[in-house]
Write a protein that holds these residues in place. Sequence first.
Motif, PDB file in Angstrom:
ATOM      1  N   LEU A 156       0.830  -1.200   0.000  1.00 60.52           N
ATOM      2  CA  LEU A 156       0.000   0.000   0.000  1.00 60.52           C
ATOM      3  C   LEU A 156       0.863   1.247   0.000  1.00 60.52           C
ATOM      4  N   LYS A 157       0.445   2.233  -0.759  1.00 57.75           N
ATOM      5  CA  LYS A 157       1.130   3.525  -0.794  1.00 57.75           C
ATOM      6  C   LYS A 157       0.880   4.224   0.544  1.00 57.75           C
ATOM      7  N   CYS A 158       1.875   5.001   0.988  1.00 54.47           N
ATOM      8  CA  CYS A 158       1.753   5.629   2.297  1.00 54.47           C
ATOM      9  C   CYS A 158       2.589   6.902   2.349  1.00 54.47           C
ATOM     10  N   ASP A 159       2.155   7.871   3.125  1.00 47.97           N
ATOM     11  CA  ASP A 159       2.957   9.037   3.415  1.00 47.97           C
ATOM     12  C   ASP A 159       4.258   8.565   4.064  1.00 47.97           C
ATOM     13  N   PRO A 160       5.422   9.085   3.645  1.00 47.92           N
ATOM     14  CA  PRO A 160       6.700   8.580   4.168  1.00 47.92           C
ATOM     15  C   PRO A 160       6.821   8.586   5.693  1.00 47.92           C
ATOM     16  N   GLU A 179       4.350   8.537   7.925  1.00 43.69           N
ATOM     17  CA  GLU A 179       3.415   7.554   8.469  1.00 43.69           C
ATOM     18  C   GLU A 179       3.896   6.137   8.185  1.00 43.69           C
ATOM     19  N   ALA A 180       4.523   5.930   7.035  1.00 46.10           N
ATOM     20  CA  ALA A 180       5.011   4.599   6.677  1.00 46.10           C
ATOM     21  C   ALA A 180       5.959   4.086   7.751  1.00 46.10           C
ATOM     22  N   GLN A 181       6.903   4.904   8.169  1.00 45.63           N
ATOM     23  CA  GLN A 181       7.857   4.482   9.193  1.00 45.63           C
ATOM     24  C   GLN A 181       7.178   4.295  10.539  1.00 45.63           C
ATOM     25  N   ALA A 182       6.265   5.174  10.889  1.00 47.37           N
ATOM     26  CA  ALA A 182       5.554   5.046  12.166  1.00 47.37           C
ATOM     27  C   ALA A 182       4.773   3.728  12.228  1.00 47.37           C
ATOM     28  N   LEU A 183       4.104   3.366  11.135  1.00 50.24           N
ATOM     29  CA  LEU A 183       3.352   2.109  11.108  1.00 50.24           C
ATOM     30  C   LEU A 183       4.276   0.909  11.248  1.00 50.24           C
ATOM     31  N   ARG A 184       5.466   0.980  10.648  1.00 49.95           N
ATOM     32  CA  ARG A 184       6.443  -0.105  10.786  1.00 49.95           C
ATOM     33  C   ARG A 184       6.909  -0.235  12.231  1.00 49.95           C
ATOM     34  N   ASP A 185       7.019   0.894  12.907  1.00 52.51           N
ATOM     35  CA  ASP A 185       7.447   0.881  14.309  1.00 52.51           C
ATOM     36  C   ASP A 185       6.358   0.320  15.229  1.00 52.51           C
ATOM     37  N   PRO A 195       4.259  -5.185  13.951  1.00 50.47           N
ATOM     38  CA  PRO A 195       5.269  -6.109  13.413  1.00 50.47           C
ATOM     39  C   PRO A 195       4.924  -6.618  12.018  1.00 50.47           C
ATOM     40  N   GLY A 196       3.654  -6.569  11.629  1.00 56.02           N
ATOM     41  CA  GLY A 196       3.224  -7.038  10.325  1.00 56.02           C
ATOM     42  C   GLY A 196       3.275  -5.983   9.236  1.00 56.02           C
ATOM     43  N   VAL A 197       3.851  -4.817   9.530  1.00 50.90           N
ATOM     44  CA  VAL A 197       4.012  -3.763   8.522  1.00 50.90           C
ATOM     45  C   VAL A 197       5.507  -3.624   8.242  1.00 50.90           C
ATOM     46  N   LEU A 198       5.868  -3.876   6.982  1.00 48.54           N
ATOM     47  CA  LEU A 198       7.268  -3.917   6.558  1.00 48.54           C
ATOM     48  C   LEU A 198       7.503  -2.935   5.419  1.00 48.54           C
ATOM     49  N   PRO A 199       8.758  -2.582   5.150  1.00 51.45           N
ATOM     50  CA  PRO A 199       9.021  -1.764   3.962  1.00 51.45           C
ATOM     51  C   PRO A 199       8.488  -2.470   2.714  1.00 51.45           C
ATOM     52  N   GLY A 200       7.985  -1.722   1.771  1.00 49.38           N
ATOM     53  CA  GLY A 200       7.348  -2.276   0.577  1.00 49.38           C
ATOM     54  C   GLY A 200       8.222  -3.260  -0.183  1.00 49.38           C
ATOM     55  N   TYR A 201       7.744  -4.477  -0.322  1.00 52.50           N
ATOM     56  CA  TYR A 201       8.450  -5.540  -1.030  1.00 52.50           C
ATOM     57  C   TYR A 201       8.464  -5.221  -2.518  1.00 52.50           C
ATOM     58  N   HIS A 202       9.644  -5.095  -3.102  1.00 51.00           N
ATOM     59  CA  HIS A 202       9.839  -4.747  -4.517  1.00 51.00           C
ATOM     60  C   HIS A 202       9.212  -3.394  -4.875  1.00 51.00           C
ATOM     61  N   MET A 203       9.163  -2.485  -3.917  1.00 50.48           N
ATOM     62  CA  MET A 203       8.567  -1.169  -4.144  1.00 50.48           C
ATOM     63  C   MET A 203       9.518  -0.099  -3.591  1.00 50.48           C
ATOM     64  N   ASN A 204       9.207   1.161  -3.835  1.00 51.11           N
ATOM     65  CA  ASN A 204       9.938   2.254  -3.227  1.00 51.11           C
ATOM     66  C   ASN A 204       9.626   2.235  -1.730  1.00 51.11           C
ATOM     67  N   LYS A 205      10.603   1.901  -0.928  1.00 51.49           N
ATOM     68  CA  LYS A 205      10.388   1.681   0.504  1.00 51.49           C
ATOM     69  C   LYS A 205      10.070   2.960   1.277  1.00 51.49           C
ATOM     70  N   LYS A 206      10.307   4.084   0.667  1.00 49.47           N
ATOM     71  CA  LYS A 206       9.954   5.353   1.306  1.00 49.47           C
ATOM     72  C   LYS A 206       8.451   5.601   1.233  1.00 49.47           C
ATOM     73  N   MET A 225      -5.622   1.052   3.491  1.00 56.03           N
ATOM     74  CA  MET A 225      -6.098   0.906   2.115  1.00 56.03           C
ATOM     75  C   MET A 225      -6.760   2.195   1.644  1.00 56.03           C
ATOM     76  N   ASP A 226      -7.582   2.789   2.504  1.00 53.53           N
ATOM     77  CA  ASP A 226      -8.242   4.052   2.168  1.00 53.53           C
ATOM     78  C   ASP A 226      -7.211   5.155   1.931  1.00 53.53           C
ATOM     79  N   ASN A 227      -6.189   5.214   2.786  1.00 53.71           N
ATOM     80  CA  ASN A 227      -5.149   6.234   2.625  1.00 53.71           C
ATOM     81  C   ASN A 227      -4.384   6.042   1.320  1.00 53.71           C
ATOM     82  N   SER A 228      -4.064   4.794   0.981  1.00 55.90           N
ATOM     83  CA  SER A 228      -3.352   4.506  -0.253  1.00 55.90           C
ATOM     84  C   SER A 228      -4.173   4.970  -1.455  1.00 55.90           C
ATOM     85  N   TYR A 229      -5.430   4.606  -1.462  1.00 53.44           N
ATOM     86  CA  TYR A 229      -6.341   5.017  -2.539  1.00 53.44           C
ATOM     87  C   TYR A 229      -6.399   6.548  -2.619  1.00 53.44           C
TER      88      TYR A 229
END
Length: 126
Positions: free
Chosen positions: A50-54, A56-62, A65-76, A96-100
Amino acid sequence: MDYKAARDYLLSRPEAVEDFPFGPDAAVFKIKDKMFALLSTRRGVVSVNLKCDPDEAQALRDIFPGVLPGYHMNKKHWNTVLLDGSVPSYEIERMMDNSYGLVVKGLRKVEREALELAYGPDAVYR
């Protein structure tokens, strides 16, 4: 959340379409030909990119445990969310809503306004 529930939720977004440009094991969900999610199963584990604000992306990973840097995607800008029960369904739906919404915001003005007129801003930007 399982594969079917994730697929159904992604397809419930206004004018979302499912495509398989990478083969039958990777369902890509698009709005106006722009990808906002990729749903797949690898080694028996269902995940969704899912696309994410950079920030927020890191905060969700922190937090999860089930949120990881994007597999085969721009990890930012992308996270991979494992649908293994470690992230609550309501949080996955919010992501999902945020990504959309992020992808819709990047559309041409005429495309974005047409979606807002047809479905209302609350449906487009939950």
